[in-house]
Design a protein around this motif. Structure first.
Motif, PDB file in Angstrom:
ATOM      1  N   TYR A   1      10.317  64.962  66.246  1.00  0.00           N
ATOM      2  CA  TYR A   1       9.349  65.937  65.733  1.00  0.00           C
ATOM      3  C   TYR A   1       8.302  65.260  64.856  1.00  0.00           C
ATOM      4  O   TYR A   1       7.115  65.600  64.905  1.00  0.00           O
TER       5      TYR A   1
ATOM      6  N   ASN B   1      18.520  74.404  65.081  1.00  0.00           N
ATOM      7  CA  ASN B   1      17.405  73.867  64.302  1.00  0.00           C
ATOM      8  C   ASN B   1      16.158  73.705  65.165  1.00  0.00           C
ATOM      9  O   ASN B   1      15.035  73.956  64.711  1.00  0.00           O
ATOM     10  N   LYS B   2      16.356  73.260  66.404  1.00  0.00           N
ATOM     11  CA  LYS B   2      15.206  73.144  67.311  1.00  0.00           C
ATOM     12  C   LYS B   2      14.569  74.499  67.566  1.00  0.00           C
ATOM     13  O   LYS B   2      13.335  74.627  67.556  1.00  0.00           O
TER      14      LYS B   2
ATOM     15  N   THR C   1       3.307  67.508  59.496  1.00  0.00           N
ATOM     16  CA  THR C   1       4.461  67.953  58.701  1.00  0.00           C
ATOM     17  C   THR C   1       5.339  66.745  58.418  1.00  0.00           C
ATOM     18  O   THR C   1       5.589  65.939  59.309  1.00  0.00           O
TER      19      THR C   1
ATOM     20  N   TYR D   1       8.850  65.137  57.906  1.00  0.00           N
ATOM     21  CA  TYR D   1      10.235  65.411  58.293  1.00  0.00           C
ATOM     22  C   TYR D   1      11.197  64.396  57.678  1.00  0.00           C
ATOM     23  O   TYR D   1      10.885  63.205  57.600  1.00  0.00           O
TER      24      TYR D   1
ATOM     25  N   ILE E   1      12.539  75.460  64.426  1.00  0.00           N
ATOM     26  CA  ILE E   1      11.306  74.675  64.277  1.00  0.00           C
ATOM     27  C   ILE E   1      10.280  75.093  65.329  1.00  0.00           C
ATOM     28  O   ILE E   1       9.095  75.288  65.014  1.00  0.00           O
ATOM     29  N   ASP E   2      10.725  75.247  66.569  1.00  0.00           N
ATOM     30  CA  ASP E   2       9.806  75.656  67.630  1.00  0.00           C
ATOM     31  C   ASP E   2       9.207  77.033  67.343  1.00  0.00           C
ATOM     32  O   ASP E   2       8.029  77.288  67.642  1.00  0.00           O
TER      33      ASP E   2
ATOM     34  N   ILE F   1       9.675  69.488  56.131  1.00  0.00           N
ATOM     35  CA  ILE F   1      10.919  70.003  56.710  1.00  0.00           C
ATOM     36  C   ILE F   1      12.025  68.994  56.452  1.00  0.00           C
ATOM     37  O   ILE F   1      11.907  67.816  56.799  1.00  0.00           O
TER      38      ILE F   1
ATOM     39  N   TYR G   1       6.355  76.756  64.861  1.00  0.00           N
ATOM     40  CA  TYR G   1       5.127  76.296  65.506  1.00  0.00           C
ATOM     41  C   TYR G   1       4.520  77.393  66.375  1.00  0.00           C
ATOM     42  O   TYR G   1       3.299  77.559  66.429  1.00  0.00           O
TER      43      TYR G   1
END
Length: 237
Positions: free
Chosen positions: A157, A108-109, A164, A166, A112-113, A125, A116
Motif C-alpha cells: 500500500y 484490513n484490506k 499516506t 503506512y 483500507i480499500d 495508517i 479509498y
C-alpha cells in the motif's frame, strides 16, 4: 486542534486503550469492533459501530456508515485481530488458519480499500503487527503467517499510495485477555516461547493496555519519519 482518529477493535484490549488515549487528547474517535464499547458511552467525541470483521461485506457497509461525514483522517489504527490456537504447524488446519488470515489480514484490506473508495484523505495508517511476524516460534502457525502477510500488505500500500504514511507496528508485550490463554492454558513444555510471556507478566515488560496505548500513542507521530511501509517494533524505537 482536535484530529479525527479511526480505530478498530476498540471494545477491549489495546484498541480500547488507544480510544481512551485519544479521547483524553480531545480528539474525535471513530471506533469499530465486534462487540459494544460501552465504556465510552458518555464520551461526546466517541462514535462507535459494531461489525463482524470476518464478514467483509458487512465491514464495508459499516465503515461507510461510521465515516459517512468524514473527509479527512489524521490517523487510522487497524488493531482488531485474533490469536487462534497455539499448536504445531502440521496440526493447524487450513480452515483454522484461514479464519485468522481473514480477520488479521484481509479485513484490513477491505477497510483500507473502503477508505479509498470513499475518497477520505488519510495522513497515517498504522496496522498492528507482531514480533511473531518475524520470530517464527513453534506453535504460532496461523498468527505468525497472518502478521508476516500484514507486513507485506502495508509495504505494498505504501508503494501504491505514498500520500499516506503506512507502518506495520509490533506493539510489544501487552497484558490483555490473550495472555490468560498464553500464560495459563498453553503447554509451556511443548511451546517454550510461552515461558518468556509468563515471566514478563506483571512486570514493566508487559504493560496494561492503557499503559501500552499511551507509550505507543506518544511515539506514533515519530513513525512519520520512518520509511513509508516499514515494519517497526516499539521496543526498538
Amino acid at each position: 486542534m482536535s484530529s479525527n482518529i479511526f480505530i478498530t477493535g476498540t471494545s477491549k484490549g489495546l484498541g480500547s486503550g488507544f480510544a481512551d488515549y485519544y479521547l483524553g487528547k480531545e480528539d474525535k474517535v471513530y471506533g469499530l469492533s465486534r462487540s459494544s464499547a460501552d465504556q465510552f458511552g458518555s464520551e461526546d467525541n466517541y462514535q462507535h459501530i459494531q461489525a463482524d470483521v470476518s464478514d467483509f461485506d458487512q465491514i464495508k457497509v459499516k465503515v461507510k456508515e461510521l465515516l459517512k461525514d468524514v473527509e479527512y483522517l489524521q490517523l487510522v489504527i487497524l488493531n482488531a485481530g485474533i490469536l487462534g490456537e497455539i499448536k504445531g504447524i502440521t496440526d493447524a488446519s487450513i480452515d483454522e488458519m484461514k479464519e485468522v488470515m481473514d480477520i488479521n489480514l484481509w479485513a484490513n484490506k477491505v477497510i483500507i480499500d473502503t477508505l479509498y473508495e470513499m475518497k477520505i484523505k488519510v495522513n497515517q495508517i498504522v496496522v498492528i503487527s507482531s514480533g511473531a511476524s518475524i520470530n517464527g516460534n513453534k506453535g504460532w502457525s496461523g498468527y505468525s503467517i497472518s502478521k508476516a502477510a500484514v507486513n507485506m500488505l502495508v509495504k505494498l500500500y505504501a508503494v501504491e499510495y505514498p500520500e499516506t504514511h503506512y507502518t506495520a507496528l509490533a506493539p510489544g508485550l501487552i497484558d490483555t485477555g490473550m495472555q490468560d490463554y498464553l500464560c495459563d492454558v498453553v503447554d509451556h513444555e511443548a511451546f517454550p516461547s510461552m515461558t518468556r510471556l509468563k515471566e514478563a507478566r506483571g512486570t514493566d515488560n508487559m504493560p496494561t493496555p492503557k499503559e501500552a496505548a499511551k507509550r505507543i500513542g506518544d511515539i506514533l507521530p515519530a513513525l512519520l519519519m520512518t520509511p513509508n511501509g516499514s515494519y517497526e517494533d516499539v521496543r526498538k524505537l
